[in-house]
Enzyme design. Structure first.
Site, mmCIF file in Angstrom:
data_model
loop_
_atom_site.group_PDB
_atom_site.id
_atom_site.type_symbol
_atom_site.label_atom_id
_atom_site.label_comp_id
_atom_site.label_asym_id
_atom_site.label_seq_id
_atom_site.Cartn_x
_atom_site.Cartn_y
_atom_site.Cartn_z
ATOM 1 N N LYS A 19 0.845 -1.206 0.000
ATOM 2 C CA LYS A 19 0.000 0.000 0.000
ATOM 3 C C LYS A 19 0.871 1.243 0.000
ATOM 4 C CE LYS A 19 0.688 1.633 4.367
ATOM 5 N NZ LYS A 19 1.528 2.797 4.617
ATOM 6 N N PRO A 107 9.295 -4.095 0.563
ATOM 7 C CA PRO A 107 10.401 -3.868 1.509
ATOM 8 C C PRO A 107 9.955 -4.064 2.962
ATOM 9 C CG PRO A 107 10.255 -2.067 -0.089
ATOM 10 C CD PRO A 107 9.058 -2.938 -0.319
ATOM 11 N N VAL A 108 10.865 -4.549 3.812
ATOM 12 C CA VAL A 108 10.582 -4.743 5.242
ATOM 13 C C VAL A 108 10.765 -3.400 5.953
ATOM 14 C CG1 VAL A 108 11.282 -6.006 7.325
ATOM 15 C CG2 VAL A 108 11.417 -7.118 5.078
ATOM 16 N N GLY A 110 9.357 -0.646 5.461
ATOM 17 C CA GLY A 110 9.554 0.326 4.390
ATOM 18 C C GLY A 110 8.450 1.364 4.272
ATOM 19 N N MET A 112 5.330 0.513 3.508
ATOM 20 C CA MET A 112 4.418 0.014 2.473
ATOM 21 C C MET A 112 3.556 -1.137 2.974
ATOM 22 S SD MET A 112 6.730 0.231 -0.926
ATOM 23 C CE MET A 112 5.384 0.788 -1.967
ATOM 24 N N ALA A 113 3.527 -1.330 4.288
ATOM 25 C CA ALA A 113 2.652 -2.334 4.920
ATOM 26 C C ALA A 113 2.924 -3.751 4.422
ATOM 27 C CB ALA A 113 1.177 -1.961 4.748
ATOM 28 N N GLY A 114 4.198 -4.089 4.271
ATOM 29 C CA GLY A 114 4.553 -5.435 3.827
ATOM 30 C C GLY A 114 4.139 -6.498 4.836
ATOM 31 N N SER A 116 1.742 -6.226 6.979
ATOM 32 C CA SER A 116 0.279 -6.267 6.951
ATOM 33 C C SER A 116 -0.215 -7.079 5.764
ATOM 34 C CB SER A 116 -0.283 -4.839 6.862
ATOM 35 O OG SER A 116 0.182 -4.078 7.951
ATOM 36 N N ASP A 149 -3.101 -1.455 9.408
ATOM 37 C CA ASP A 149 -3.157 -1.484 7.941
ATOM 38 C C ASP A 149 -3.660 -2.810 7.386
ATOM 39 O OD1 ASP A 149 -1.931 1.029 7.868
ATOM 40 O OD2 ASP A 149 0.077 0.168 7.705
#
Ligand code: C5P
Length: 311
Positions: A19, A107-108, A110, A112-114, A116, A149
């Site tokens: 996201k 990315p961890v 990052g 960008m809610a990886g 989540s 998220d």
């Protein structure tokens, strides 16, 4: 290895998107420590993929693209896939066991809610694997328990987020929009640390987060210049304070033709809005030419967590 004559154990393969926040209005911290948000989420074409297979123990193996710091993903009970399994198992009255293989491109730490995305993927995979047929509203409630998220990671598309971000409503989006994504080569940023810096920098912040009306109106126009003019991220200043190098990257991207540069969520990933797919690829080439080795191009909106295969 599968012995002859034996069927492989059932498995479910789920894909979940990263996201970005087109608008991130942050209010003063609530009594529970969380910050009230008015945010507009968009899911973009950068994905993690999770394969869940029936097993008699819980196992989570994580790997990923070369730029993804998988060593920074928590292991054991703190792993968000393990937490999602415990929650789903408690709901359906089963043992919290399954084998997960997670491939990360998000990315961890990052912004960008990886994590989540992986949590949403695990909930969806287990719901299917265990034939739990969890109603959508219950799945969203479980998601909200795992993180602010995670409900958005389930629904994807473009959505207004309120509360601490967990209350999500889909909104119309005149996209596609083209984004150039630059993951940080210098490690992630802790989300709580960025919120703490926000509290220190803005002690008089309004209780009410800034509304998203201008952003929602711009989204409907399909005009990237209108959208670029109203992108807003209240966590950008604290993220830049913790990572001043990101300011240079944002300037560089705008000099090289981006309509707008923006920190993604709590950072440190940086995003650039481009006029067209051609412009996005040209910007990516230019940024690589300036020594940024990993520069990705992604369009949004895209769907949220989706089952891609049932085996
Ligand atoms: O909900 P999630 O686990 O993703 O949040 C991680 C941390 O980010 C929280 O513990 C909190 O410090 C911060 N946060 C916040 N306000 C929000 C969302 C997250 O302060 N609305």
């Amino acid at each position: 290895m599968v012995s002859p004559g034996r069927l492989p154990p059932p498995s479910v393969d789920v894909r979940a998107s990263a996201k970005i926040n087109l608008h991130l209005g942050v209010g003063a911290a609530r009594e529970d420590g969380f910050h009230p948000l008015v945010t507009v989420y968009q899911a973009i074409g950068l994905h993690d993929e999770l394969v869940a297979t029936e097993d008699s123990v819980l196992r989570v193996v994580t790997h990923g693209a070369a730029y993804v710091e998988v060593a920074d993903v928590p292991v054991g009970e703190d792993n968000i896939v393990a937490r999602a399994t415990a929650l789903m198992a408690a709901r359906v009255g089963r043992d919290a066991v399954a084998d997960f293989l997670v491939h990360k491109e998000i990315p961890v730490a990052g912004g960008m809610a990886g994590g989540s995305a992986d949590a949403a993927a695990a909930l969806l995979a287990l719901d299917r694997l265990w034939d739990a047929q969890t109603p959508d509203d219950e799945l969203l409630a479980l998601a909200a328990e795992l993180g602010s998220d995670v409900p958005f990671a389930l629904i994807g598309g473009t959505a207004l987020g309120t509360g601490r971000g967990e209350l999500v409503t889909p909104v119309p989006d005149g996209g596609p929009w083209w984004w150039v994504v630059v993951p940080s080569a210098a490690g992630g940023l802790s989300t709580p640390a960025v919120y703490r810096r926000f509290d220190e920098m803005f002690p008089g912040a309004d209780a009410e987060p800034a509304p998203a009306d201008a952003l929602l109106a711009a989204l409907a126009t399909s005009d990237p210049h209108r959208l670029g003019a109203v992108l807003r991220n209240d966590l950008q200043e604290p993220a830049l304070d913790l990572r001043p190098d990101l300011g240079d990257l944002l300037d560089l991207g705008e000099t090289e033709g981006a309509i707008r540069g923006l920190v993604s969520g709590s950072g440190p990933t940086c995003l650039f809005l481009a006029e067209s797919p051609t412009a996005a690829h040209a910007l990516a080439v230019a940024l690589r030419g300036h020594g940024h080795e990993v520069v990705l191009v992604a369009a949004g909106p895209v769907p949220g967590a989706q089952v891609v295969e049932v085996g």
